[in-house]
Scaffold this active site. Structure first.
Site, PDB file in Angstrom:
ATOM      1  N   LYS A   1       0.828  -1.216   0.000  1.00 58.61           N
ATOM      2  CA  LYS A   1       0.000   0.000   0.000  1.00 58.61           C
ATOM      3  C   LYS A   1       0.859   1.261   0.000  1.00 58.61           C
ATOM      4  CE  LYS A   1      -3.042   2.530   3.217  1.00 58.61           C
ATOM      5  NZ  LYS A   1      -2.075   3.422   3.868  1.00 58.61           N
ATOM      6  N   ASN A   2       1.824   1.347   0.916  1.00 56.80           N
ATOM      7  CA  ASN A   2       2.590   2.587   1.063  1.00 56.80           C
ATOM      8  C   ASN A   2       3.469   2.858  -0.150  1.00 56.80           C
ATOM      9  OD1 ASN A   2       1.437   3.026   3.558  1.00 56.80           O
ATOM     10  ND2 ASN A   2       3.103   2.083   4.698  1.00 56.80           N
TER      11      ASN A   2
ATOM     12  N   ARG B   1      -4.664   9.956   3.298  1.00 51.25           N
ATOM     13  CA  ARG B   1      -3.371  10.539   3.653  1.00 51.25           C
ATOM     14  C   ARG B   1      -2.414  10.588   2.456  1.00 51.25           C
ATOM     15  NH1 ARG B   1      -1.137  13.637   7.774  1.00 51.25           N
ATOM     16  NH2 ARG B   1       1.096  13.321   7.808  1.00 51.25           N
TER      17      ARG B   1
ATOM     18  N   ASP C   1      -5.627   7.604   8.907  1.00 53.37           N
ATOM     19  CA  ASP C   1      -5.893   7.044  10.229  1.00 53.37           C
ATOM     20  C   ASP C   1      -5.909   8.119  11.303  1.00 53.37           C
ATOM     21  OD1 ASP C   1      -6.058   4.411   9.392  1.00 53.37           O
ATOM     22  OD2 ASP C   1      -3.896   4.111   9.512  1.00 53.37           O
TER      23      ASP C   1
ATOM     24  N   ASP D   1       3.921   0.264  11.878  1.00 52.28           N
ATOM     25  CA  ASP D   1       2.674  -0.343  11.414  1.00 52.28           C
ATOM     26  C   ASP D   1       2.487  -1.774  11.915  1.00 52.28           C
ATOM     27  OD1 ASP D   1       1.909   1.924  10.093  1.00 52.28           O
ATOM     28  OD2 ASP D   1       2.566   1.272   8.119  1.00 52.28           O
TER      29      ASP D   1
ATOM     30  N   MET E   1       6.083   6.881  17.652  1.00 48.37           N
ATOM     31  CA  MET E   1       5.799   7.816  16.582  1.00 48.37           C
ATOM     32  C   MET E   1       4.375   8.386  16.604  1.00 48.37           C
ATOM     33  SD  MET E   1       7.917   5.972  13.490  1.00 48.37           S
ATOM     34  CE  MET E   1       7.604   7.281  12.319  1.00 48.37           C
TER      35      MET E   1
END
Length: 438
Positions: A22-23, A97, A121, A322, A344
């Site tokens: 995804k990222n 995002r 998120d 994650d 984070m």
């Protein structure tokens, strides 16, 4: 609103193939705006966040051809740039995002970019200072409409972005990607110190170099980017999603299952396998697959001096934030104790109250730290009704429900759909009892 009904406590068995990352996909899709030539991308995951970004590209009049499942060709030749100032874009861009990375490519090629405050998120503050400061150091002018939460970046008329040296105050993955996208067409050389160097950033750099960019220092946190006049088309394949791979490792451990995860790209997993092994989970490398045998129990290691194990997130090559939700859930049924330190994001551990309701023994120390006392599979988690607060907490709760005794219901599963492709169908194929209801 859709929800899952899950009958837990069942051992699973079979093979599962991770989706495309995804990222990485969000970065790579924004990069197609840098050229008017065709760019073919394969292994694109069919998930909500990625599909929304593809929709935004279509509204910009990017020519999009679907060749087959997960295989698209994009050509950004004659764009409808007025869309960027429309109410439609303010709504569409704010929905995810990843839309923030449109700015770097648009600024590089067209000299301006607009962006609503991006969504994503709800895991605490996620500031964009690194992005905007990088653009400003390259010569862009920045403005912000507070009442509309609308950002504008513009290169002065007749000018180009100019290469410079910059030290990022945080190794932001999306910030680094955005600055790279802007710098490849800038005049002169840009040097970025404290750059993120995740495999997905490496993939972006390698793709851009194939398009004609001149980026050196790939795989390090010091990048040198020599600006070029134009970029060409290319083909690119997205890596398997490391977060999904970690999710399936956790699922196998929690449900006492024998699972093979196919084609994981071991060389891009970093320390992920070793962190799971510290929790006592056995996993084997078979060619490019991960094999997890059935385990009745797994025991958390201690540090070498005998003190309690502490797992925390850190920029690559550290452990990805994650996967901390997955580590936390696995620990609830391990033998031993562990401290989870989520550095984070300040709201990512707030889902633990739902695990406590299921019978887990967890002490939430503060917004960033939780201590888990493992039950060693001697006391089962109990099925209950749950709500998914975000993608990663959602998958962690799903894993807990699949291991729990009795039925569970998970609401707000749109959050899970944002990051996981056809998840119930894929889990059903390895024996999970999970159904989706509207």
């Amino acid at each position: 609103m859709a929800y899952f009904e899950i009958k837990g406590g069942k051992s699973l068995k079979g093979e599962i193939t991770p989706q495309g990352a995804k990222n990485e996909a969000l970065q790579i899709l924004c990069a197609v705006l840098l050229t008017d030539q065709p760019v073919r991308i394969t292994n694109i995951p069919d998930i909500q966040d990625v599909n929304r970004l593809i929709e935004i590209l279509s509204y910009l009049d990017v020519k999009i051809t679907k060749n087959s499942k997960g295989d698209y060709t994009f050509q950004a030749k004659d764009l409808h740039l007025d869309y960027l100032e429309s109410e439609g874009f303010k709504k569409d861009g704010a929905a995810l995002r990843g839309s923030v990375m449109l700015m770097g490519a648009l600024l590089a090629r067209y000299g301006f970019a607009h962006m609503p405050k991006p969504g994503g998120d709800k895991i605490g503050r996620r500031r964009l200072d690194t992005h905007f400061k990088g653009f400003m150091e390259l010569g862009a002018e920045y403005s912000y409409e507070k009442e509309n939460h609308f950002y504008t970046l513009r290169v002065p008329d007749g000018a180009r972005l100019k290469g410079t040296e910059m030290l990022l105050e945080e190794a932001s993955v999306t910030g680094t990607a955005n600055i790279i996208l802007a710098a490849v067409l800038a005049e002169g050389t840009t040097k970025i110190y404290n750059a993120a160097c995740e495999p997905y950033i490496q993939q972006l750099c390698e793709m851009l170099n194939r398009m004609g960019a001149k980026i050196s220092g790939v795989k390090s946190n010091y990048l040198s980017i020599e600006g070029v006049e134009k970029l060409n088309g290319t083909e690119h394949r997205i890596l398997p999603d490391m977060v999904e791979i970690g999710s399936w490792i956790g699922l196998a451990a929690m449900t006492k299952s024998e699972v093979t995860i196919k084609n994981v790209s071991w060389e891009n997993l970093g320390i992920i396998p070793s962190v799971f092994r510290k929790l006592g989970i056995k996993l084997e490398k078979i060619n490019d697959d991960i094999f997890i045998p059935r385990q009745e129990n797994y025991e958390i290691e201690t540090f070498m001096d005998g003190s309690i194990l502490n797992v925390s997130d850190a920029p690559w090559p550290g452990f990805t934030p994650d996967l901390l939700s997955i580590i936390l859930v696995i620990a609830t049924q391990a033998k031993g104790s562990i401290l989870i330190h989520q550095k984070m994001f300040e709201s990512r551990l707030f889902f633990v109250d739902k695990l406590i309701d299921m019978g887990a023994q967890i002490i939430l120390c503060d917004p960033h730290r939780a201590t888990v006392i493992g039950l060693n599979h001697e006391t089962e988690l109990q099925g209950t009704t749950l709500t998914s607060p975000d993608i990663r907490s959602g998958i962690a709760l799903l894993i807990a429900a699949l291991s729990a005794k009795g039925k569970s219901y998970i609401h707000n599963i749109d959050q899970i759909d944002r990051g996981y492709e056809n998840i119930e169908e894929r889990l059903q194929k390895i024996g999970a009892e999970i159904k989706r209801f509207e």
